[in-house]
Design an enzyme around this catalytic site. Structure first.
Site, PDB file in Angstrom:
ATOM      1  N   TYR A 146      28.609  35.614  -7.037  1.00 43.56           N
ATOM      2  CA  TYR A 146      29.639  35.381  -8.141  1.00 43.56           C
ATOM      3  C   TYR A 146      30.615  34.876  -5.980  1.00 43.56           C
ATOM      4  O   TYR A 146      32.080  34.441  -6.865  1.00 43.56           O
ATOM      5  CB  TYR A 146      30.628  36.526  -8.156  1.00 43.56           C
ATOM      6  CG  TYR A 146      29.636  37.018  -9.747  1.00 43.56           C
ATOM      7  CD1 TYR A 146      28.902  35.732 -10.067  1.00 43.56           C
ATOM      8  CD2 TYR A 146      30.785  37.415 -10.693  1.00 43.56           C
ATOM      9  CE1 TYR A 146      27.915  35.840 -11.367  1.00 43.56           C
ATOM     10  CE2 TYR A 146      29.798  37.736 -12.012  1.00 43.56           C
ATOM     11  CZ  TYR A 146      28.368  37.371 -12.220  1.00 43.56           C
ATOM     12  OH  TYR A 146      27.646  36.991 -13.442  1.00 43.56           O
ATOM     13  N   LYS A 195      14.278  41.618  -7.806  1.00 38.80           N
ATOM     14  CA  LYS A 195      13.790  40.088  -8.327  1.00 38.80           C
ATOM     15  C   LYS A 195      13.287  39.741  -6.596  1.00 38.80           C
ATOM     16  O   LYS A 195      13.370  39.015  -5.811  1.00 38.80           O
ATOM     17  CB  LYS A 195      15.076  39.352  -8.585  1.00 38.80           C
ATOM     18  CG  LYS A 195      14.140  37.862  -9.683  1.00 38.80           C
ATOM     19  CD  LYS A 195      13.348  38.527 -10.337  1.00 38.80           C
ATOM     20  CE  LYS A 195      12.153  37.589 -10.477  1.00 38.80           C
ATOM     21  NZ  LYS A 195      11.271  37.885 -11.761  1.00 38.80           N
ATOM     22  N   ASP A 226      14.448  41.019 -14.806  1.00 41.54           N
ATOM     23  CA  ASP A 226      13.499  40.953 -15.840  1.00 41.54           C
ATOM     24  C   ASP A 226      12.713  41.606 -16.918  1.00 41.54           C
ATOM     25  O   ASP A 226      12.742  42.048 -17.374  1.00 41.54           O
ATOM     26  CB  ASP A 226      12.524  39.698 -15.453  1.00 41.54           C
ATOM     27  CG  ASP A 226      11.491  39.000 -14.646  1.00 41.54           C
ATOM     28  OD1 ASP A 226      11.944  40.993 -13.838  1.00 41.54           O
ATOM     29  OD2 ASP A 226      10.937  38.664 -14.028  1.00 41.54           O
ATOM     30  N   ASP A 254      25.991  43.888 -20.837  1.00 39.50           N
ATOM     31  CA  ASP A 254      26.266  43.592 -21.993  1.00 39.50           C
ATOM     32  C   ASP A 254      24.611  43.737 -23.285  1.00 39.50           C
ATOM     33  O   ASP A 254      25.078  43.937 -24.194  1.00 39.50           O
ATOM     34  CB  ASP A 254      25.609  41.805 -22.412  1.00 39.50           C
ATOM     35  CG  ASP A 254      28.000  41.828 -22.218  1.00 39.50           C
ATOM     36  OD1 ASP A 254      28.273  42.665 -21.155  1.00 39.50           O
ATOM     37  OD2 ASP A 254      28.081  40.530 -22.465  1.00 39.50           O
TER      38      ASP A 254
HETATM   39 MG    MG Z   1      30.469  40.385 -18.474  1.00 34.64          MG
END
Ligand code: MG
Ligand code: NAI
Length: 375
Positions: A146, A195, A226, A254
């Protein structure tokens, strides 16, 4: 600010402890203002009962800030937040939040995913798969993809874009230490999302394991992200603390919303090295229900509980948790929890009124201990 001694409304003697806190509320957009105002009412109530004062200033971020100040993260908001005891934030559609997190170096994002007994049947999984669920996701919040170099260009092959997942080893080390400390205080298991089969230059496993030498008793379990996502759905009870980079933590947490019954139930704390924090629900502006007065305020309230715990106001935090458990045990549900059968549909205002009534009726012994403690 401290007073010599006082007796609060529960009859509890409080020595040298009449602190005063100043927070900055940034309601944002969509359901942000609805859930922040709702949670504030409960905060003010427990402050009164616990004998501390709470001064609230209002700040701006995102579109409301852009309209008023021409910037998503204006200087006026920075000036308010400087020197405050915490920032309570709702949600924004775009702009400002990443800058706010970066500005105060809120690198350590704590996202507890805990099931409430009376909501076991609201999980996307069978109740026996989530009973006792208590996971702490720790997400690195101010670096990674980000914040890495990014851009959009065009060459002879056509238009293209890129974002770069860049971590300094030291950035991984400092979040690793926070996660190891939390795991040591909890059940001693730290799962590290990585990863490395595809991204070998980001050696999270090796760096966390090197730091773990200073945290005896913690088992470090590296797991490809994953597979980790699948394991969270297949067997979530096996997890204690999960450490993840900014992107992986965003996505994995989430899943927690589905596990506990609603995204609207989860709150988070984002702390910097000084313990200064930003407290917010993990959900967004929920444009599909904004303005209807039906948003679930419990995620934002959960963020307030984390703020109180960070301040050392354990009694106030416990009052909220006990009241919340009781209101939910009585069957009251906001719309996101899809009330069925004997469950009672309530809106944002109604659930807050129920919580306030429960908080006011909580019983304390003479020594100031809640008769019914939160487990
Ligand atoms: Mg979020
Ligand atoms: P969202 O979290 O806003 O909503 C996802 C779903 O969950 C929707 O159906 C919504 O109604 C429901 N929901 C979320 N919180 C709820 C609550 N408290 N009570 C009841 N239902 C709730 O995510 P979505 O739809 O992907 O994003 C909407 C906007 O929010 C986007 O503009 C996005 O950029 C922004 N966003 C902002 C965040 C922040 O400010 N921290 C975080 C995530 C998204």
């Amino acid at each position: 600010m401290y007073e010599a001694s006082s007796i609060n409304e529960s009859g509890k003697m409080k020595f040298f402890s009449n602190p005063s806190y100043r927070i900055v509320c940034i309601p944002g957009e969509g359901i942000g203002p609805e859930v922040v105002e709702a949670a504030l009412k409960v905060l003010q109530q427990v402050a009164k009962l616990e004998g501390f004062t709470l001064q609230v200033d209002y700040g701006w971020l995102g579109n409301t800030a852009l309209e008023q100040f021409g910037s998503y993260f204006p200087q006026a908001t920075i000036e308010l937040c400087d020197g405050s005891d915490g920032i309570l934030f709702g949600a924004v559609t775009q702009g400002g939040l990443l800058e706010l997190r970066k500005h105060y170096d809120f690198f350590c994002n704590l996202r507890p995913i805990r099931i409430v007994d009376s909501l076991l049947h609201k999980s996307s999984l069978r109740p026996e798969k989530v009973k006792g669920l208590d996971i702490l996701v720790i997400r690195e919040l101010v670096s990674g993809i980000y914040f890495g170099p990014s851009g959009r260009f065009e060459d002879e092959q056509g238009a293209y874009g890129y974002h770069t997942m860049l971590y300094y080893d030291e950035e991984i080390r400092r979040i690793a230490r926070q996660a190891l400390r939390k795991a040591q205080q909890r059940r001693g298991r730290l799962t590290v999302a990585h990863k490395e089969n595809a991204l070998p230059h980001l050696p999270w496993t090796r760096i966390v394991q090197a730091e773990a030498i200073n945290f005896p008793g913690v088992i470090v379990e590296p797991m490809l992200v994953d597979n980790l996502a699948m394991q969270m759905v297949l067997n979530p009870q096996r997890f204690d603390v999960i450490l993840a980079s900014n992107l992986f933590g965003d996505i994995l947490s989430d899943i927690g919303g589905a596990l506990v019954g609603s995204l609207g139930l989860l709150g988070s704390a984002s702390l910097n090295a000084d313990g200064f924090g930003l407290y917010e629900p993990i959900h967004g502006t929920a444009p599909d229900i904004a303005g209807l007065g039906i948003a679930n305020p419990l995620g934002t309230l959960g963020a307030c509980v984390l703020m109180l715990q960070q301040w050392g106001e354990a009694g106030a935090a416990q009052r909220i948790l006990v009241a919340q458990d009781k209101v939910l045990a009585k069957g009251y549900r906001t719309a996101d929890l899809s009330p069925q059968g004997s469950e009672i549909l309530v809106n944002t205002e109604e659930i807050i009124d129920l919580l306030l009534a429960e908080i006011c009726s909580e019983k304390y012994s003479e020594s100031g201990v809640l008769y019914e403690s939160y487990k």
